[in-house]
Write a protein that holds these residues in place. Structure first.
Motif, PDB file in Angstrom:
ATOM      1  N   GLY A 508      34.204  41.383  51.516  1.00 12.47           N
ATOM      2  CA  GLY A 508      34.901  40.171  51.111  1.00 12.47           C
ATOM      3  C   GLY A 508      36.409  40.300  51.093  1.00 12.47           C
ATOM      4  N   ALA A 509      36.914  41.545  51.036  1.00 10.22           N
ATOM      5  CA  ALA A 509      38.365  41.734  50.944  1.00 10.22           C
ATOM      6  C   ALA A 509      39.083  41.248  52.199  1.00 10.22           C
ATOM      7  CB  ALA A 509      38.690  43.207  50.673  1.00 10.22           C
ATOM      8  N   MET A 510      38.485  41.477  53.379  1.00 11.18           N
ATOM      9  CA  MET A 510      39.094  40.958  54.606  1.00 11.18           C
ATOM     10  C   MET A 510      38.898  39.450  54.715  1.00 11.18           C
ATOM     11  SD  MET A 510      40.803  43.181  56.214  1.00 11.18           S
ATOM     12  CE  MET A 510      41.115  42.055  57.567  1.00 11.18           C
ATOM     13  N   ILE A 523      39.038  33.179  44.170  1.00  5.17           N
ATOM     14  CA  ILE A 523      38.768  33.592  42.789  1.00  5.17           C
ATOM     15  C   ILE A 523      38.101  34.963  42.821  1.00  5.17           C
ATOM     16  CG2 ILE A 523      37.441  33.077  40.691  1.00  5.17           C
ATOM     17  CD1 ILE A 523      37.491  30.121  41.586  1.00  5.17           C
ATOM     18  N   ALA A 524      38.451  35.826  41.875  1.00  6.37           N
ATOM     19  CA  ALA A 524      37.758  37.103  41.697  1.00  6.37           C
ATOM     20  C   ALA A 524      37.262  37.193  40.264  1.00  6.37           C
ATOM     21  CB  ALA A 524      38.695  38.274  42.006  1.00  6.37           C
ATOM     22  N   GLN A 525      36.051  37.718  40.098  1.00  4.87           N
ATOM     23  CA  GLN A 525      35.511  37.956  38.756  1.00  4.87           C
ATOM     24  C   GLN A 525      36.323  39.049  38.068  1.00  4.87           C
ATOM     25  OE1 GLN A 525      31.328  38.861  38.803  1.00  4.87           O
ATOM     26  NE2 GLN A 525      31.202  39.204  36.598  1.00  4.87           N
ATOM     27  N   LYS A 537      37.808  44.315  42.577  1.00  5.55           N
ATOM     28  CA  LYS A 537      39.030  45.121  42.597  1.00  5.55           C
ATOM     29  C   LYS A 537      39.624  45.176  44.000  1.00  5.55           C
ATOM     30  CE  LYS A 537      40.834  49.724  41.524  1.00  5.55           C
ATOM     31  NZ  LYS A 537      40.493  51.095  41.052  1.00  5.55           N
ATOM     32  N   ALA A 538      38.762  45.392  45.027  1.00  3.78           N
ATOM     33  CA  ALA A 538      39.257  45.430  46.403  1.00  3.78           C
ATOM     34  C   ALA A 538      39.886  44.099  46.789  1.00  3.78           C
ATOM     35  CB  ALA A 538      38.115  45.782  47.358  1.00  3.78           C
ATOM     36  N   ALA A 539      39.284  43.007  46.332  1.00  2.00           N
ATOM     37  CA  ALA A 539      39.847  41.680  46.621  1.00  2.00           C
ATOM     38  C   ALA A 539      41.205  41.508  45.942  1.00  2.00           C
ATOM     39  CB  ALA A 539      38.875  40.597  46.157  1.00  2.00           C
ATOM     40  N   ASN A 541      43.279  43.759  45.071  1.00  2.00           N
ATOM     41  CA  ASN A 541      44.279  44.645  45.681  1.00  2.00           C
ATOM     42  C   ASN A 541      44.898  44.071  46.951  1.00  2.00           C
ATOM     43  OD1 ASN A 541      44.000  46.524  43.656  1.00  2.00           O
ATOM     44  ND2 ASN A 541      42.597  47.838  44.791  1.00  2.00           N
ATOM     45  N   THR A 542      44.246  43.082  47.566  1.00  2.00           N
ATOM     46  CA  THR A 542      44.821  42.447  48.764  1.00  2.00           C
ATOM     47  C   THR A 542      45.969  41.503  48.411  1.00  2.00           C
ATOM     48  OG1 THR A 542      43.331  40.534  48.740  1.00  2.00           O
ATOM     49  CG2 THR A 542      42.560  42.522  49.909  1.00  2.00           C
ATOM     50  N   GLU A 543      46.093  41.174  47.132  1.00  2.00           N
ATOM     51  CA  GLU A 543      47.094  40.214  46.648  1.00  2.00           C
ATOM     52  C   GLU A 543      46.863  38.810  47.210  1.00  2.00           C
ATOM     53  OE1 GLU A 543      50.984  41.788  47.304  1.00  2.00           O
ATOM     54  OE2 GLU A 543      50.685  43.497  45.967  1.00  2.00           O
ATOM     55  N   CYS A 544      45.627  38.531  47.589  1.00  2.00           N
ATOM     56  CA  CYS A 544      45.273  37.200  48.086  1.00  2.00           C
ATOM     57  C   CYS A 544      44.447  36.406  47.070  1.00  2.00           C
ATOM     58  CB  CYS A 544      44.489  37.314  49.394  1.00  2.00           C
ATOM     59  SG  CYS A 544      45.460  37.894  50.790  1.00  2.00           S
TER      60      CYS A 544
END
Length: 566
Positions: A508-510, A523-525, A537-539, A541-544
């Motif tokens: 999902g991060a990409m 949105i991230a949980q 966390k990976a999401a 960290n993308t700053e998106c």
């Protein structure tokens, strides 16, 4: 008067949802102690106690080694520790794995049966393979009662079906029927008849779970030597037959059912193939370089020999690759310098250069006529991506959405590829929305939930329809959250809302980078409510990510987003 005051529960894939539902109606003053084993990654953090405490009145927690057993408590095995029942207290051990898992359901059931005999009620819930079957036999032998979740209701029916098939089950019930029975049994005196004594084999096996030196060094051990090697340590496996159930255990204590042994052997075989593929392709790459160097140094015979060696290694690598991937639609995948790449014109690097992977997936949509950047839709769409711990998270979000929710919801939840999924049935019980497993050609409808089937990518088309694809795995996943979000971004642009939920890894991060590029909302949980924080966390960290939201607030946040005037 003794009662059924020792309740042991085992589950694997799909078990969190079943356990949560089961404990909701159990009162805090139940005159019984409840013990739970659910298969958890050894390096993961379990939030199951927090989940149960949010939904039930009875207290749940991870016990410490030596904690006393008390009624009105739920004791949950921590990651990478067997939960062993002793007389009046609990032991946590890192003894040998059983069925390639620690904690193992069989260990919990067997040790409870040894100490408490007829007072034990063993319940087996959703899960793959057959951990728990041998434990149920032990409980039955010692006069306890056995309950199995109805396989038709279970998200994964492997564990329930195997238990039922071997005819050692007293009750087959839906989860909603199990709680009342447990309460009734806990308050009902036991009519004790003659109980079979603890067998020598059971003594040895329970001691092995605690790494008892005497049991580990005994020359006499259950069963007969088999021709098979232990996948964990390489030692000889001894074959045990009890009540027509075949099992295997090695000298150091690792234990396997036939199904789990086959699964472990398959993993070893796949790993060996990947190692062979890497070695052959690296050999081919190196010998071609040596051939080129020999040509530069005017050594034509050496160059010819090196080139031939390279071609031979390349041919062998091609054969291994076909053995690995011909079932997966991945014939164009390859490895080079410890990286997974494609050998066709896309030439992407899946292990490190994720941006190239993003470009490749866009090309995939174009090649399948799925991408149309001229999108004029006014309809919004919500895409939810989850992995470990996701069934509970998805259920909580969907339960907060009303039947008139004005957007379709599409879901990728990582599931075992080789098993049918009951996820749509489970989630439909938690929400007013219509829930279905997605099919190619489905027309997106507001208030409808579409779930990616096992082993198929779910793609959203610009014409508001769904396509399913068995294209190559993305980061070894199918379905892939990244692929879903890429297609949602391309088809819905600024109307897209993506939610990254609990899970390990970085799927999902990409995809959310594509969502942001098209001015969608992400949105991230949050960490506190995530059972596993890897994916959120990976999401983040993308700053998106536009908003980090606790699980219990995501539904209302989505309602506000979808209803918001443009």
């Amino acid at each position: 008067m003794e009662k059924h005051d020792i309740v042991v529960i085992g589950a694997s894939a799909g078990g969190v949802e079943a356990i949560k539902q089961l404990v909701q109606t159990i009162p805090e003053d139940i005159p019984a102690a409840i013990f739970v084993v659910i298969h958890i990654p050894p390096r993961g953090r379990s939030r199951l106690p927090e989940i149960i405490n949010r939904f039930g009145s009875i207290k749940a927690y991870h016990p410490k080694d030596g904690d006393p057993i008390q009624n009105g408590q739920i004791y949950i095995a921590p990651p990478d520790y067997h939960l062993v029942i002793k007389n009046g207290y609990i032991r946590l051990t890192r003894g040998p794995k059983e069925n390639h898992t620690r904690p193992a359901v069989d260990v919990l059931f067997r040790t409870a049966a040894k100490v408490y005999g007829p007072r034990v009620v063993a319940t087996l819930l959703s899960g793959t393979l057959d951990d728990g079957t041998a434990g149920l036999i032990a409980v039955e032998q010692r006069g306890g009662l056995t309950i199995v979740q109805n396989p038709e209701e279970a998200l994964f029916d492997g564990m329930p079906k195997n238990a039922i098939k071997n005819d050692h089950v007293d009750y087959v019930l839906n989860v909603a029927e199990i709680s009342p029975l447990l309460i009734k049994l806990a308050n009902q005196p036991i009519e004790i008849s003659e109980v079979e004594p603890v067998s020598n084999d059971m003594e040895i096996e329970t001691d092995m779970a605690e790494l008892e030196l005497e049991a580990m060094q005994k020359m006499e051990r259950p069963g007969q030597p088999s021709p098979y090697a232990c996948p964990d340590c390489g030692g000889v496996l001894w074959e045990l037959d009890e009540d027509k159930i075949m099992r295997f255990r090695c000298r150091t204590g690792h234990a396997y059912s036939p199904h789990s042994l086959i699964a472990s052997q398959s993993e070893q075989l796949e790993e060996a193939f990947w190692n062979a593929l890497r070695a052959l392709e690296e050999k081919a790459d190196l010998t071609f370089k040596m051939a080129k160097q020999a040509e530069t140094n005017n050594r034509p015979y050496s160059a010819k020999r090196f080139r031939q060696q390279g071609e031979d290694a390349k041919d062998r690598a091609s054969l291994v690759r076909q053995l690995l991937l011909r079932e997966e639609g991945n014939e164009n995948l390859s490895t080079s310098n410890n990286q997974l790449t494609r050998t066709d014109n896309a030439n992407i690097d899946l292990s490190e250069d994720e941006l190239a992977q993003h470009d490749h997936t866009i090309q995939l949509y174009k090649s399948e006529n799925l991408l149309n950047t001229e999108n004029s839709l006014n309809l919004k769409i919500v895409a939810l991506c989850a992995s470990a711990g996701g069934v509970n998270a998805l259920g909580e979000i969907l339960s907060g959405l009303n039947v008139d929710f004005p957007a379709p919801v599409v879901i990728v939840q990582h599931l075992a590829r080789q098993y049918p999924s009951q996820l749509a049935n489970i989630l439909s019980r938690r929400t007013q929305l219509k829930v279905k497993q997605a099919e190619t050609g489905d027309k997106l409808t507001p208030g409808q939930v579409y779930i990616a089937p096992p082993d198929q990518h779910l793609l959203i088309n610009p014409n508001q329809t769904i396509s399913l694809s068995q294209a190559e795995l993305v980061n070894f996943l199918r379905p892939s959250g990244d692929l879903l979000l890429e297609s949602v971004a391309a088809s819905f642009q600024e109307q897209a809302i993506a939610v990254i939920l609990t899970g390990t890894g970085s799927d999902g991060a990409m995809g959310i980078q594509a969502i942001k590029k098209m001015n969608g909302f992400v949105i991230a949980q949050d960490r506190t409510t995530s059972e596993y924080f890897g994916m959120p966390k990976a999401a983040i960290n993308t700053e998106c990510v536009d908003q980090i939201v606790p699980l219990n607030e995501i539904a209302s946040f989505l309602i506000n987003l979808v209803d918001k005037d443009e």
